[in-house]
Design a protein around this motif. Structure first.
Motif, short mmCIF file in Angstrom:
data_model
loop_
_atom_site.label_atom_id
_atom_site.label_comp_id
_atom_site.label_asym_id
_atom_site.label_seq_id
_atom_site.Cartn_x
_atom_site.Cartn_y
_atom_site.Cartn_z
N HIS A 1 -8.09 -3.83 -7.65
CA HIS A 1 -8.79 -3.44 -6.43
C HIS A 1 -8.38 -4.39 -5.31
CE1 HIS A 1 -11.33 -0.69 -8.61
NE2 HIS A 1 -11.90 -1.65 -9.32
N THR A 2 -8.05 -3.84 -4.16
CA THR A 2 -7.86 -4.65 -2.96
C THR A 2 -9.07 -4.41 -2.08
OG1 THR A 2 -5.47 -4.35 -3.10
CG2 THR A 2 -6.36 -5.12 -1.01
N ALA A 3 -9.80 -5.47 -1.75
CA ALA A 3 -11.08 -5.30 -1.07
C ALA A 3 -11.26 -6.37 0.01
CB ALA A 3 -12.23 -5.38 -2.07
N SER A 4 -11.96 -5.98 1.05
CA SER A 4 -12.27 -6.88 2.16
C SER A 4 -13.77 -6.85 2.42
CB SER A 4 -11.50 -6.46 3.42
OG SER A 4 -11.88 -5.15 3.81
N LEU A 5 -14.23 -7.71 3.31
CA LEU A 5 -15.68 -7.80 3.56
C LEU A 5 -16.27 -6.47 3.99
CD1 LEU A 5 -16.11 -11.24 5.34
CD2 LEU A 5 -17.10 -10.55 3.15
N HIS A 6 -15.59 -5.77 4.87
CA HIS A 6 -16.14 -4.53 5.42
C HIS A 6 -15.44 -3.28 4.91
CE1 HIS A 6 -18.44 -7.14 7.99
NE2 HIS A 6 -17.34 -7.68 8.47
N GLY A 7 -14.38 -3.45 4.11
CA GLY A 7 -13.62 -2.30 3.67
C GLY A 7 -12.78 -1.72 4.80
N GLY A 8 -12.02 -0.68 4.49
CA GLY A 8 -11.21 -0.04 5.51
C GLY A 8 -9.87 -0.73 5.69
N PRO A 9 -9.17 -0.41 6.79
CA PRO A 9 -7.82 -0.95 7.01
C PRO A 9 -7.84 -2.44 7.39
CG PRO A 9 -8.50 0.39 8.88
CD PRO A 9 -9.55 0.56 7.84
N VAL A 10 -6.91 -3.18 6.82
CA VAL A 10 -6.74 -4.61 7.13
C VAL A 10 -5.28 -4.84 7.46
CG1 VAL A 10 -6.80 -6.95 6.20
CG2 VAL A 10 -8.65 -5.36 5.66
N ARG A 11 -5.02 -5.47 8.59
CA ARG A 11 -3.64 -5.72 9.03
C ARG A 11 -3.15 -7.07 8.49
NH1 ARG A 11 -0.42 -3.38 12.67
NH2 ARG A 11 -2.15 -2.11 13.42
N THR A 12 -2.01 -7.06 7.83
CA THR A 12 -1.44 -8.29 7.30
C THR A 12 -0.75 -9.08 8.41
OG1 THR A 12 0.70 -7.30 6.78
CG2 THR A 12 -1.03 -7.11 5.10
N GLY A 13 -0.36 -10.30 8.09
CA GLY A 13 0.34 -11.12 9.06
C GLY A 13 1.66 -10.52 9.49
N GLU A 14 2.26 -9.72 8.59
CA GLU A 14 3.55 -9.09 8.90
C GLU A 14 3.37 -7.78 9.67
OE1 GLU A 14 3.94 -11.70 5.35
OE2 GLU A 14 2.52 -10.17 6.02
N GLY A 15 2.13 -7.32 9.84
CA GLY A 15 1.87 -6.13 10.63
C GLY A 15 1.59 -4.88 9.82
N LEU A 16 1.82 -4.91 8.50
CA LEU A 16 1.52 -3.74 7.67
C LEU A 16 0.01 -3.62 7.46
CD1 LEU A 16 2.89 -1.49 5.91
CD2 LEU A 16 2.55 -3.02 3.98
N VAL A 17 -0.51 -2.41 7.54
CA VAL A 17 -1.94 -2.19 7.36
C VAL A 17 -2.21 -1.78 5.91
CG1 VAL A 17 -3.92 -0.77 8.04
CG2 VAL A 17 -2.29 -1.57 9.77
N VAL A 18 -3.18 -2.45 5.29
CA VAL A 18 -3.54 -2.20 3.90
C VAL A 18 -4.94 -1.60 3.87
CG1 VAL A 18 -3.99 -3.28 1.66
CG2 VAL A 18 -2.11 -4.11 3.10
N GLN A 19 -5.12 -0.53 3.13
CA GLN A 19 -6.44 0.09 2.98
C GLN A 19 -7.23 -0.65 1.91
OE1 GLN A 19 -7.40 2.48 5.05
NE2 GLN A 19 -9.47 2.45 4.22
N THR A 20 -8.48 -0.97 2.18
CA THR A 20 -9.27 -1.78 1.25
C THR A 20 -10.62 -1.16 0.95
OG1 THR A 20 -10.37 -3.11 2.98
CG2 THR A 20 -8.20 -3.85 2.23
N LEU A 21 -11.17 -1.57 -0.20
CA LEU A 21 -12.55 -1.26 -0.55
C LEU A 21 -13.45 -2.33 0.05
CD1 LEU A 21 -11.97 -0.44 -4.34
CD2 LEU A 21 -12.13 1.18 -2.45
N ARG A 22 -14.76 -2.17 -0.16
CA ARG A 22 -15.73 -3.16 0.34
C ARG A 22 -16.05 -4.13 -0.79
NH1 ARG A 22 -21.37 -3.00 0.65
NH2 ARG A 22 -22.26 -4.17 2.39
N LEU A 23 -15.94 -5.42 -0.52
CA LEU A 23 -16.12 -6.43 -1.56
C LEU A 23 -17.48 -6.34 -2.24
CD1 LEU A 23 -14.41 -9.54 0.07
CD2 LEU A 23 -13.74 -8.46 -2.08
N ASP A 24 -18.54 -6.18 -1.48
CA ASP A 24 -19.87 -6.15 -2.07
C ASP A 24 -20.04 -5.00 -3.06
OD1 ASP A 24 -20.77 -8.43 -0.88
OD2 ASP A 24 -21.90 -7.44 0.71
#
Length: 230
Positions: free
Chosen positions: A56-79
């Motif tokens: 699972h790739t997850a972030s605090l709020h979920g949704g798209p996250v932009r990497t330092g290189e500019g690629l956007v990664v879709q994520t789940l919600r960590l909680d």
């Protein structure tokens, strides 16, 4: 005396859940290098009729996250993942770690909670800054990217930084040096879970060196000689 890794290995009749902790400006290879190792391991284990990994790739709020290189990664919600058994947390680094720490301060609080729920917690590259800020590395020997060593020691004097190591195990915490060292770390984790033969198969599938020793210098003499050659 029983090997705790073997005992853990025997208990894992179900796929192991790995959560890759995403945040804005994270390093792309820090994330995907380790992910590819566990993906390949799952395929190797499936050939043997054994459970692999659920990633699972997850972030605090979920949704798209932009990497330092500019690629956007879709994520789940960590909680949303805290209620399921967590085998491994993996925190990638960022080439802009100072700004990433300021922008993702609530992530530090989440890591403190998740640390108590996960079987092991790991970082790639400057992801160690997040673990250290959460107080999870105090008194431990750790690794991070050699370019960020001075900053790390200034910010976290209670953590013992090994400037040379490719990766360091201080169970239940594992940390690695920069970027591609996340692949070495992930191969070591696969070996710890499943044995050397499976890790070797993964390395062959990925066409990478089996893995560099954990104590190999980040800035090797061979690389230094190549850098100095006109």
């Amino acid at each position: 005396m029983p090997n705790p890794e073997n005992a853990h290995r025997a208990k894992c009749a179900d796929p192991r859940t790995i959560i890759f902790v995403a945040y804005g400006q994270m390093g792309l290879l820090d994330l995907t290098g380790a992910q590819t190792v566990f993906w390949a391991a799952t395929r190797c284990l499936a050939d043997l009729g054994l459970p692999g990994y659920v990633l699972h790739t997850a972030s605090l709020h979920g949704g798209p996250v932009r990497t330092g290189e500019g690629l956007v990664v879709q994520t789940l919600r960590l909680d949303d993942l805290l209620d399921e058994p967590i085998n491994t947390l993996i925190v990638p680094g960022s080439p802009h770690i100072r700004q990433a720490l300021m922008d993702s301060a609530p992530l530090v609080d989440w890591l403190r909670v998740a640390f108590g729920k996960a079987w092991r917690t790991t970082s790639v590259c400057s992801g160690a800054f997040f673990l250290a800020r959460a107080g999870l590395l105090d008194g431990l020997r750790v690794a991070t990217h050699w370019l960020m060593a001075d900053l790390f020691e200034q910010m976290f004097p209670r953590v013992e930084l090994d400037r040379e190591a490719i990766f360091v195990e201080q169970a239940p915490v594992w940390t690695s040096a920069g970027v591609s060292a996340g692949i070495d770390l992930a191969l070591a984790l696969v070996e710890a879970d499943n044995g050397r033969d499976v890790a070797m198969q993964v390395a062959r599938r990925m066409v990478v060196y089996y893995r560099r020793p954990d104590n190999q210098e980040q800035w090797s003499p061979l690389l230094q000689s190549q850098y100095a050659t006109d």
